[in-house]
Design a protein around this motif. Sequence first.
Motif, mmCIF file in Angstrom:
data_model
loop_
_atom_site.group_PDB
_atom_site.id
_atom_site.type_symbol
_atom_site.label_atom_id
_atom_site.label_comp_id
_atom_site.label_asym_id
_atom_site.label_seq_id
_atom_site.Cartn_x
_atom_site.Cartn_y
_atom_site.Cartn_z
ATOM 1 N N LEU A 213 31.965 -7.071 15.726
ATOM 2 C CA LEU A 213 32.415 -6.938 14.268
ATOM 3 C C LEU A 213 33.068 -5.876 14.142
ATOM 4 O O LEU A 213 34.058 -6.053 13.089
ATOM 5 N N ASP A 214 33.220 -4.821 14.858
ATOM 6 C CA ASP A 214 34.218 -3.721 14.640
ATOM 7 C C ASP A 214 35.731 -4.163 15.194
ATOM 8 O O ASP A 214 36.676 -3.960 14.455
ATOM 9 N N ARG A 215 35.812 -5.088 16.095
ATOM 10 C CA ARG A 215 36.960 -5.740 16.301
ATOM 11 C C ARG A 215 37.458 -6.688 15.065
ATOM 12 O O ARG A 215 38.558 -6.686 15.077
ATOM 13 N N ILE A 216 36.469 -7.552 14.784
ATOM 14 C CA ILE A 216 36.926 -8.630 13.580
ATOM 15 C C ILE A 216 37.592 -7.587 12.474
ATOM 16 O O ILE A 216 38.518 -7.943 11.824
ATOM 17 N N GLU A 217 36.755 -6.314 12.254
ATOM 18 C CA GLU A 217 37.375 -5.392 11.068
ATOM 19 C C GLU A 217 38.546 -5.101 11.192
ATOM 20 O O GLU A 217 39.590 -5.066 10.139
ATOM 21 N N THR A 218 39.014 -4.662 12.569
ATOM 22 C CA THR A 218 40.350 -4.281 12.912
ATOM 23 C C THR A 218 41.186 -5.047 12.715
ATOM 24 O O THR A 218 42.319 -4.951 12.229
ATOM 25 N N VAL A 219 41.118 -6.197 13.215
ATOM 26 C CA VAL A 219 42.091 -7.425 13.141
ATOM 27 C C VAL A 219 42.364 -7.897 11.994
ATOM 28 O O VAL A 219 43.537 -8.248 11.585
ATOM 29 N N SER A 220 41.237 -8.209 11.021
ATOM 30 C CA SER A 220 41.418 -8.556 9.637
ATOM 31 C C SER A 220 42.255 -7.633 8.825
ATOM 32 O O SER A 220 43.111 -7.935 8.030
ATOM 33 N N SER A 221 41.966 -6.427 8.953
ATOM 34 C CA SER A 221 42.809 -5.285 8.550
ATOM 35 C C SER A 221 44.185 -5.250 8.843
ATOM 36 O O SER A 221 44.908 -5.140 8.032
ATOM 37 N N ALA A 222 44.443 -5.430 9.837
ATOM 38 C CA ALA A 222 45.970 -5.427 10.301
ATOM 39 C C ALA A 222 46.486 -6.741 9.797
ATOM 40 O O ALA A 222 47.898 -6.565 9.631
ATOM 41 N N MET A 223 45.887 -7.626 9.860
ATOM 42 C CA MET A 223 46.503 -8.991 9.252
ATOM 43 C C MET A 223 46.748 -8.995 7.951
ATOM 44 O O MET A 223 47.829 -9.241 7.356
ATOM 45 N N GLU A 224 46.049 -8.236 6.999
ATOM 46 C CA GLU A 224 45.999 -7.754 5.685
ATOM 47 C C GLU A 224 47.215 -6.967 5.540
ATOM 48 O O GLU A 224 47.889 -7.178 4.596
ATOM 49 N N LEU A 225 47.310 -5.887 6.370
ATOM 50 C CA LEU A 225 48.284 -5.071 6.217
ATOM 51 C C LEU A 225 49.624 -5.623 6.290
ATOM 52 O O LEU A 225 50.884 -5.248 5.921
ATOM 53 N N ARG A 226 49.585 -6.882 7.261
ATOM 54 C CA ARG A 226 50.995 -7.550 7.565
ATOM 55 C C ARG A 226 51.231 -8.541 6.658
ATOM 56 O O ARG A 226 52.366 -9.373 6.775
ATOM 57 N N GLY A 227 50.359 -8.760 5.635
ATOM 58 C CA GLY A 227 50.486 -9.654 4.371
ATOM 59 C C GLY A 227 50.235 -11.074 4.663
ATOM 60 O O GLY A 227 50.901 -12.291 4.196
ATOM 61 N N PHE A 228 49.351 -11.281 5.812
ATOM 62 C CA PHE A 228 48.915 -12.498 6.378
ATOM 63 C C PHE A 228 48.236 -13.269 5.359
ATOM 64 O O PHE A 228 47.388 -12.885 4.718
ATOM 65 N N GLY A 229 48.658 -14.619 5.224
ATOM 66 C CA GLY A 229 48.173 -15.579 4.009
ATOM 67 C C GLY A 229 49.016 -15.660 2.777
ATOM 68 O O GLY A 229 48.464 -16.317 1.637
ATOM 69 N N ARG A 230 49.771 -14.844 2.542
ATOM 70 C CA ARG A 230 50.560 -14.715 1.287
ATOM 71 C C ARG A 230 51.466 -15.688 1.043
ATOM 72 O O ARG A 230 51.602 -16.434 0.008
ATOM 73 N N GLY A 231 52.019 -16.327 2.011
ATOM 74 C CA GLY A 231 52.986 -17.289 2.045
ATOM 75 C C GLY A 231 52.485 -18.631 2.075
ATOM 76 O O GLY A 231 51.222 -18.853 2.839
ATOM 77 N N ARG A 232 52.933 -19.835 1.665
ATOM 78 C CA ARG A 232 52.322 -21.124 1.759
ATOM 79 C C ARG A 232 52.472 -21.594 3.299
ATOM 80 O O ARG A 232 51.675 -22.842 3.626
ATOM 81 N N GLY A 233 53.280 -21.167 4.108
ATOM 82 C CA GLY A 233 53.638 -21.429 5.587
ATOM 83 C C GLY A 233 54.110 -20.279 6.455
ATOM 84 O O GLY A 233 53.961 -19.138 5.865
ATOM 85 N N ARG A 234 54.122 -20.839 7.583
ATOM 86 C CA ARG A 234 54.372 -19.519 8.488
ATOM 87 C C ARG A 234 55.093 -20.232 9.693
ATOM 88 O O ARG A 234 54.905 -21.579 9.855
#
Length: 277
Positions: A213-234
């Motif tokens: 659970l701690d690893r999931i929280e760390t990864v999700s926070s890192a992805m959010e800080l990098r703006g993951f999911g803001r664009g329509r594609g990648r």
Amino acid sequence: MTAPLLGYVERPGLLHTLTGTAKLVLTIAMVLAAMISFDVRFLAALGVLSMIGWALSRVRLRDLATVLWIILTFMVLNNLLIFVFAPGYGSELLGARHVIVDGPGRWDLTQEQLFYQLAVTLKYFAMLPAVLLFVATTRPPEFASSLHRIGVPYKVAFAVSLALRFIPDIQREMRTISQAQQARGLDISRKVGLVTRVRNVVSTLMPLLLGSLDRIETVSSAMELRGFGRGRGRTWYDVKPMRTRDWVTILGAAAVVAAAIVMVVVDGGRYWNPFGA
């Protein structure tokens, strides 16, 4: 070092050179064809095709030994439970009854029941090797890019990639925690009673769960800080260009599904009945 329970296996095999898209389409085709048809001749041909693919991949059986043993155990239990709860289903399905062993009560062993359970068993050999080979010959990032290429949203594809990537990490952490707990005196071997063993296993699983659970929280926070999911594609780092062998594989996958549909039309249904109706 212990091999991962299920994950990518580095081998110089032919399947490793194919793109993830071609392998994914082939795997879906094998599973779909095995689901469409119950013809033992066709299922046996799919099983042989899966064995050929396994040989071409150069993945050894011991690379996935644990998973194969689990599948084998489930397959045996499935066949036993089918006979226990529906010993006459084969005769009902095929419209004939040829008794081999006159058993107690309704548990007579018939040729039709064995034939039906043979078809069920062949489905394992037709589908599961293809799925295991896809996982064993495809890196998680390539798997994600192949999912996105066939139309899966990139957020879903990336989530699947992360899940596959965490499998060996979780197994490695589980082994480390288990060894640390055993060094502290928590015995999970057969030398102790069942209740004690279950309690000690729970003591091992709790740190693993909290760490995950701690690893999931760390990864999700890192992805959010990098703006993951803001664009329509990648874009994807691990993407192979489609080559001739990939298109041939996709055409072969389409042929497998077409053959399954043809067998249904020829047999007049999903089942081939050699006993007559």
